[in-house]
Structure formats: C-alpha cells, structure tokens
Design an enzyme around this catalytic site. Structure first.
Site, PDB file in Angstrom:
ATOM      1  N   ILE A 157     -48.466 -59.041  -9.808  1.00 22.17           N
ATOM      2  CA  ILE A 157     -47.102 -58.294  -9.368  1.00 22.17           C
ATOM      3  C   ILE A 157     -47.270 -57.820  -8.469  1.00 22.17           C
ATOM      4  O   ILE A 157     -47.518 -56.714  -7.837  1.00 22.17           O
ATOM      5  CB  ILE A 157     -46.309 -57.585 -11.164  1.00 22.17           C
ATOM      6  CG1 ILE A 157     -46.059 -58.300 -12.126  1.00 22.17           C
ATOM      7  CG2 ILE A 157     -45.175 -57.466 -10.512  1.00 22.17           C
ATOM      8  CD1 ILE A 157     -45.685 -57.345 -13.520  1.00 22.17           C
ATOM      9  N   GLY A 187     -52.838 -53.582  -3.453  1.00 20.09           N
ATOM     10  CA  GLY A 187     -52.515 -53.266  -4.586  1.00 20.09           C
ATOM     11  C   GLY A 187     -51.651 -53.410  -5.568  1.00 20.09           C
ATOM     12  O   GLY A 187     -50.424 -54.496  -4.458  1.00 20.09           O
ATOM     13  N   SER A 188     -50.819 -53.303  -6.361  1.00 21.07           N
ATOM     14  CA  SER A 188     -49.936 -53.211  -7.359  1.00 21.07           C
ATOM     15  C   SER A 188     -50.096 -53.056  -9.127  1.00 21.07           C
ATOM     16  O   SER A 188     -50.675 -52.636  -9.243  1.00 21.07           O
ATOM     17  CB  SER A 188     -49.006 -54.493  -7.031  1.00 21.07           C
ATOM     18  OG  SER A 188     -47.523 -54.950  -7.706  1.00 21.07           O
ATOM     19  N   ARG A 189     -49.796 -54.189  -9.338  1.00 22.09           N
ATOM     20  CA  ARG A 189     -50.093 -54.354 -10.962  1.00 22.09           C
ATOM     21  C   ARG A 189     -50.527 -55.918 -11.202  1.00 22.09           C
ATOM     22  O   ARG A 189     -49.775 -56.875 -10.507  1.00 22.09           O
ATOM     23  CB  ARG A 189     -48.985 -53.765 -11.379  1.00 22.09           C
ATOM     24  CG  ARG A 189     -48.693 -54.113 -12.721  1.00 22.09           C
ATOM     25  CD  ARG A 189     -47.469 -53.269 -13.577  1.00 22.09           C
ATOM     26  NE  ARG A 189     -46.482 -53.879 -14.544  1.00 22.09           N
ATOM     27  CZ  ARG A 189     -45.946 -53.246 -14.936  1.00 22.09           C
ATOM     28  NH1 ARG A 189     -45.010 -52.234 -14.531  1.00 22.09           N
ATOM     29  NH2 ARG A 189     -45.511 -54.084 -16.219  1.00 22.09           N
TER      30      ARG A 189
END
EC number: 4.1.1.65
Length: 219
Positions: A157, A187-189
């Site tokens: 995501i 980055g993120s999830r």
C-alpha cells in the site's frame, strides 16, 4: 550492505541535483562562506538520506515450511479480524506493518507457494495509517497458495510519501519464502491476511524485520 537496484536512478538524479546546486553556489556566492557550508551540509544530508532509503543489508533469513515470515521491516500497527473484500470476500485475520522512511523498503515473500492472484490498483495517497488506505490508495494484491492449500494474501500500500510501488511477481509464478516480491519507494505499509484462528506471534507496536521475524504459524 549493498544498494538496491530500485535506487540507482533516484541516486543518480540526486547526485546530479547536488552537483548543480553546489556548482551554482560556488559560482554565484563564492564569497559567502556560511552559505556555501550550509549547502555542503545539506547536500551531504540529502545524499546519505537517499542512500539509506535504498539500502539492502545482508541478512540471515528465517525459514520454515509452516511459518509466515514478516514481508517487510517496520512496526506492527494492526492485528485484527476484518472483512477482506477483494479476493476472499469473508473474514480474515489482518496484520499490518507500517514502513517508515528510515526502514528498509524491500518486500519479501512471507511463504513459498504458487501465486494464485495478482492485481495492481491505481489510487490515492492517503497517510498509511488511515484505515481507508487499504482500499483507496495505490496498491497491489498478491495471493500465494501454500503447498498445504492455505492461501495467504499480502498487499503493498502506497502512502502520502511513497509514490511508487514496484512488484516482481505475476499469476502462476512459483515463489520462494524470503525472496523479493516487490519494493515500495520511501516506505508505507504492507497488509497480510491469514485464515481465522492462525497463531500470530506478534504484538501491536512490535518492531519487525523482513525475512527474519516470524509473523505467524500455519496449521
């Protein structure tokens, strides 16, 4: 430690930008010593920051036929039962790992198996901790079927800062645990969806390492 291939272009552009801005300052403001040093320090900080975004550290991976290994570095921000509406369309156990800009951004296969489903979704760039990011942000969905028949879904995501998701898998691929399946720039999830009743070995806010930390055990 090496630099990941996804960083080559970004690093080259950063070096070009640093060269240009330093050349301009040296040419037009040669007599302003404090400004030159300020730009030098900023350039060094920028270069080190970009390098650490794309670092690929050497690791001894954790392997296990019935183990689900964390697919990314970061912090566990969700462990809950939820409705997975894209592929399973039923309740699953969701584990979410938030990747900050200082984490390693490589994504690794949590299990070995066959890719039964893959889909890329263009979308928004809401903050990764926003609950709507799982269904509205740019994302990919991968479902790998373990050899015991258990399917595991994992989803990259994008977030407010992460603006590019990269993936290396497609439907029908035979993937190996801990091999790279993708990369999220800056980055993120990553969300993982497991069958209800799966034994999860993590706690909320736990810091995890991709390819090392055991996320869960399949029955």
């Amino acid at each position: 430690m090496t630099i990941h291939k996804e960083g080559y272009t970004t690093i080259a552009l950063s070096v070009l930008f640093i060269f240009i801005i330093n050349a301009v300052v040296d040419y037009r403001y040669a007599d302003i010593t404090w400004l030159k040093w300020l730009i030098y320090l900023f350039s060094l900080f920028l270069f080190i920051t970009v390098l650490q975004f794309f670092r690929n550290p050497s690791r001894t991976f954790t392997n296990g036929e019935n183990l689900v290994i964390c697919p990314a570095d970061g912090k566990v921000v969700v462990i809950e039962e939820t409705e997975e509406g894209e592929y399973f369309k039923d309740k699953r156990l969701q584990v979410s790992i938030f990747m900050s800009p200082v984490n390693v951004h490589i994504n690794r296969n949590p299990i070995s198996g066959i890719v039964k489903f893959f889909k890329y979704h263009p979308g928004k760039y809401l903050a990764a901790w926003n609950p709507k990011s799982s269904t509205e942000n740019e994302r990919t969905t991968v479902v790998v079927e373990h050899k015991n028949g258990t399917p595991v879904l994992f989803r990259q995501i994008a977030g407010a800062l992460a603006r590019r998701i990269v993936w290396y898998v497609k439907e029908g691929d035979n993937v190996t645990q801990n091999k790279e399946f993708g990369f999220i720039k800056f980055g993120s999830r990553v969300d993982i969806f497991l069958p209800l009743g799966t034994k999860v070995n993590l706690e909320l806010n736990q810091v995890v390492k991709g390819g090392i930390t055991v996320l869960a055990e399949l029955s």
